[in-house]
Write an enzyme that holds these catalytic residues in place. Structure first.
Site, PDB file in Angstrom:
ATOM      1  N   LYS A 177     -20.643 -10.526 -82.766  1.00 26.22           N
ATOM      2  CA  LYS A 177     -19.175 -10.619 -82.725  1.00 26.22           C
ATOM      3  C   LYS A 177     -18.750 -11.879 -81.972  1.00 26.22           C
ATOM      4  O   LYS A 177     -19.233 -12.124 -80.870  1.00 26.22           O
ATOM      5  CB  LYS A 177     -18.588  -9.398 -82.008  1.00 26.22           C
ATOM      6  CG  LYS A 177     -18.859  -8.087 -82.722  1.00 26.22           C
ATOM      7  CD  LYS A 177     -18.281  -6.915 -81.945  1.00 26.22           C
ATOM      8  CE  LYS A 177     -18.934  -6.692 -80.602  1.00 26.22           C
ATOM      9  NZ  LYS A 177     -18.587  -5.421 -79.956  1.00 26.22           N
ATOM     10  N   THR A 208      -5.742  -5.897 -76.256  1.00 29.62           N
ATOM     11  CA  THR A 208      -7.003  -5.841 -77.011  1.00 29.62           C
ATOM     12  C   THR A 208      -7.977  -4.850 -76.378  1.00 29.62           C
ATOM     13  O   THR A 208      -9.182  -4.980 -76.537  1.00 29.62           O
ATOM     14  CB  THR A 208      -7.656  -7.237 -77.059  1.00 29.62           C
ATOM     15  OG1 THR A 208      -7.771  -7.714 -75.700  1.00 29.62           O
ATOM     16  CG2 THR A 208      -6.856  -8.215 -77.887  1.00 29.62           C
ATOM     17  N   GLY A 210     -10.317  -1.991 -76.125  1.00 24.13           N
ATOM     18  CA  GLY A 210     -11.031  -1.136 -77.081  1.00 24.13           C
ATOM     19  C   GLY A 210     -11.395  -1.771 -78.410  1.00 24.13           C
ATOM     20  O   GLY A 210     -11.796  -1.066 -79.344  1.00 24.13           O
ATOM     21  N   THR A 211     -11.334  -3.092 -78.507  1.00 28.57           N
ATOM     22  CA  THR A 211     -11.664  -3.726 -79.805  1.00 28.57           C
ATOM     23  C   THR A 211     -13.111  -3.450 -80.222  1.00 28.57           C
ATOM     24  O   THR A 211     -13.376  -3.132 -81.385  1.00 28.57           O
ATOM     25  CB  THR A 211     -11.443  -5.254 -79.754  1.00 28.57           C
ATOM     26  OG1 THR A 211     -12.099  -5.775 -78.592  1.00 28.57           O
ATOM     27  CG2 THR A 211      -9.981  -5.623 -79.711  1.00 28.57           C
ATOM     28  N   GLY A 212     -14.037  -3.591 -79.268  1.00 23.08           N
ATOM     29  CA  GLY A 212     -15.455  -3.430 -79.601  1.00 23.08           C
ATOM     30  C   GLY A 212     -15.781  -1.999 -80.008  1.00 23.08           C
ATOM     31  O   GLY A 212     -16.494  -1.753 -80.994  1.00 23.08           O
ATOM     32  N   CYS A 213     -15.245  -1.023 -79.255  1.00 16.58           N
ATOM     33  CA  CYS A 213     -15.471   0.404 -79.562  1.00 16.58           C
ATOM     34  C   CYS A 213     -14.932   0.711 -80.954  1.00 16.58           C
ATOM     35  O   CYS A 213     -15.562   1.413 -81.759  1.00 16.58           O
ATOM     36  CB  CYS A 213     -14.761   1.299 -78.550  1.00 16.58           C
ATOM     37  SG  CYS A 213     -15.196   0.961 -76.840  1.00 16.58           S
TER      38      CYS A 213
HETATM   39  N1  LIG Z   1      -7.966 -12.332 -80.624  1.00 11.75           N
HETATM   40  C1  LIG Z   1      -8.604 -11.859 -81.689  1.00 11.75           C
HETATM   41  N2  LIG Z   1      -8.100 -12.045 -82.936  1.00 11.75           N
HETATM   42  C2  LIG Z   1      -8.717 -11.564 -84.016  1.00 11.75           C
HETATM   43  N3  LIG Z   1      -9.869 -10.866 -83.952  1.00 11.75           N
HETATM   44  C3  LIG Z   1     -10.427 -10.645 -82.750  1.00 11.75           C
HETATM   45  C4  LIG Z   1      -9.827 -11.123 -81.544  1.00 11.75           C
HETATM   46  N4  LIG Z   1     -10.596 -10.726 -80.491  1.00 11.75           N
HETATM   47  C5  LIG Z   1     -11.619 -10.032 -81.003  1.00 11.75           C
HETATM   48  N5  LIG Z   1     -11.552  -9.992 -82.359  1.00 11.75           N
HETATM   49  C6  LIG Z   1     -12.463  -9.288 -83.259  1.00 11.75           C
HETATM   50  O1  LIG Z   1     -12.524  -7.956 -82.783  1.00 11.75           O
HETATM   51  C7  LIG Z   1     -13.840  -7.429 -82.949  1.00 11.75           C
HETATM   52  C8  LIG Z   1     -14.392  -7.000 -81.606  1.00 11.75           C
HETATM   53  O2  LIG Z   1     -14.843  -8.146 -80.946  1.00 11.75           O
HETATM   54  P1  LIG Z   1     -14.904  -8.386 -79.393  1.00 11.75           P
HETATM   55  O3  LIG Z   1     -15.719  -9.620 -79.209  1.00 11.75           O
HETATM   56  O4  LIG Z   1     -13.523  -8.359 -78.823  1.00 11.75           O
HETATM   57  O5  LIG Z   1     -15.665  -7.077 -78.935  1.00 11.75           O
HETATM   58  P2  LIG Z   1     -15.987  -6.585 -77.501  1.00 11.75           P
HETATM   59  O6  LIG Z   1     -15.953  -7.705 -76.532  1.00 11.75           O
HETATM   60  O7  LIG Z   1     -17.243  -5.808 -77.615  1.00 11.75           O
HETATM   61  O8  LIG Z   1     -14.789  -5.623 -77.182  1.00 11.75           O
HETATM   62  P3  LIG Z   1     -14.612  -4.754 -75.819  1.00 11.75           P
HETATM   63  O9  LIG Z   1     -14.061  -5.682 -74.812  1.00 11.75           O
HETATM   64  O10 LIG Z   1     -13.675  -3.695 -76.248  1.00 11.75           O
HETATM   65  O11 LIG Z   1     -15.960  -4.260 -75.434  1.00 11.75           O
HETATM   66  C9  LIG Z   1     -14.627  -8.552 -83.639  1.00 11.75           C
HETATM   67  O12 LIG Z   1     -14.550  -8.368 -85.033  1.00 11.75           O
HETATM   68  C10 LIG Z   1     -13.884  -9.811 -83.219  1.00 11.75           C
HETATM   69  O13 LIG Z   1     -14.094 -10.876 -84.106  1.00 11.75           O
HETATM   70  C1  LIG Z   2     -15.695   4.347 -71.669  1.00 11.74           C
HETATM   71  C2  LIG Z   2     -15.629   2.936 -72.140  1.00 11.74           C
HETATM   72  N1  LIG Z   2     -16.508   2.531 -73.070  1.00 11.74           N
HETATM   73  C3  LIG Z   2     -16.457   1.259 -73.533  1.00 11.74           C
HETATM   74  C4  LIG Z   2     -15.529   0.370 -73.053  1.00 11.74           C
HETATM   75  C5  LIG Z   2     -15.492  -1.031 -73.635  1.00 11.74           C
HETATM   76  O1  LIG Z   2     -15.366  -2.035 -72.796  1.00 11.74           O
HETATM   77  C6  LIG Z   2     -14.634   0.830 -72.044  1.00 11.74           C
HETATM   78  N2  LIG Z   2     -13.686   0.012 -71.509  1.00 11.74           N
HETATM   79  N3  LIG Z   2     -14.706   2.112 -71.625  1.00 11.74           N
END
Ligand SMILES: Nc1ncnc2c1ncn2[C@@H]1O[C@H](COP(=O)(O)OP(=O)(O)OP(=O)(O)O)[C@@H](O)[C@H]1O
Ligand SMILES: Cc1ncc(CO)c(N)n1
Length: 268
Positions: A177, A208, A210-213
């Site tokens: 990602k 943003t 929870g984007t990764g979850c």
């Molecule tokens: N500002 C943005 N605009 C568009 N897409 C985004 C943006 N930020 C993240 N993404 C997309 O969101 C998804 C999650 O990516 P991200 O890198 O934010 O995950 P993460 O860091 O694991 O998230 P978290 O912080 O919730 O753990 C990916 O598909 C990424 O390309």
């Molecule tokens: C419980 C939990 N899982 C994952 C994330 C992602 O960063 C968070 N903020 N909290």
């Protein structure tokens, strides 16, 4: 197509503010259209401003939750999110090994957006050794991929290099990602015979959480509905992009993405 009778499972931590963790996963399963189930690994006292306290559940109750779910309602797909200690990681790997689950999506959660460590540093090696090899797909962000590989990631070329190295640890696919880099939000899917780039415009949004979850549970839900890996990632990338587009202010910090943007924007 949605099918609310198809079971999907999240094994992850609880986020009291509802934007990340188990709560985000269950909302995503529901929005994509599957039946969501949860195995909780830890409780976090968390809101949009940060993580304030974390308590792991015992390995016994984590194991039991997995067993009773699999023995009764075998999930068509599952995702693993926050698993904070070596003891918990080993227990989950051992328990899942009995059930040989298909479509295991691993989001190697390490540090929350607010900077709180959700994986104990000494547990990183057990994640690499016991969990990552079981994954159908693993979805690291760039800091996580750096931790796993030791490769510094500054651009898409570095993402490819690190992705190849993670693939060698045993998962079938790696989705690198690129959300943490500048410019377009570029994610790269790497498999033995697959290399695909998924690009979306960067959205300049404050909210943003929870984007990764959300992305990893969307992939799990699409796999459960029968889409192949490329189509699952494509649809999930579209989903997270729109969820970020329609993210909203709730609380005074980094608010959540909008899991139900589709329903709210639909004219009834
Ligand atoms: N500002 C943005 N605009 C568009 N897409 C985004 C943006 N930020 C993240 N993404 C997309 O969101 C998804 C999650 O990516 P991200 O890198 O934010 O995950 P993460 O860091 O694991 O998230 P978290 O912080 O919730 O753990 C990916 O598909 C990424 O390309
Ligand atoms: C419980 C939990 N899982 C994952 C994330 C992602 O960063 C968070 N903020 N909290």
């Amino acid at each position: 197509m949605k099918n609310y009778k198809i079971p999907t499972l999240t094994i992850a931590g609880s986020d009291s503010s509802g934007g990340a963790g188990v709560q985000a996963d269950l909302k995503t399963f529901s929005a994509i259209g599957t039946y969501g189930m949860s195995v909780i690994t830890a409780i976090t006292a968390q809101n949009t401003k940060g993580v304030f306290m974390v308590e792991d559940l015992s390995k016994e109750i984590i194991k039991k939750q997995i067993e009773v779910v699999f023995d009764d309602i075998r999930p068509k797909s599952l995702k693993i999110g926050m698993v904070s200690s070596e003891e918990i990681i080993k227990e989950i790997a051992k328990t899942l090994d009995k059930y040989k689950p298909e479509n295991l999506v691993i989001d190697p959660v390490m540090i929350s957006k607010s900077g709180y460590s959700l994986l104990k540093p000494e547990a990183k090696q057990s994640m690499i050794e016991y969990l990552i090899p079981m994954a159908y797909i693993i979805t690291p962000n760039t800091p996580e991929a750096e931790e796993i590989t030791g490769i510094k990631i500054d651009n898409v070329e570095d993402m490819k290099l690190a992705g190849q190295k993670i693939l060698e640890l045993g998962p079938k696919f790696v989705l690198m990602k690129g959300g943490h880099l500048d410019g377009d939000a570029v994610d790269i899917l790497i498999g033995k015979d697959i290399f695909k780039v998924y690009k979306s415009e960067r959205l300049y949004r404050k909210n943003t959480h929870g984007t990764g979850c959300t992305l990893s549970s969307a992939i799990a839900a699409h796999l459960a509905l029968g889409y192949d890996i490329c189509e699952s990632v494509k649809r999930s990338k579209e989903y997270i992009t729109n969820a970020i587009r329609y993210s909203f202010d709730i609380g005074s910090g980094v608010g959540p993405v909008h899991h139900f943007y589709e329903i709210e924007n639909k004219k009834i």
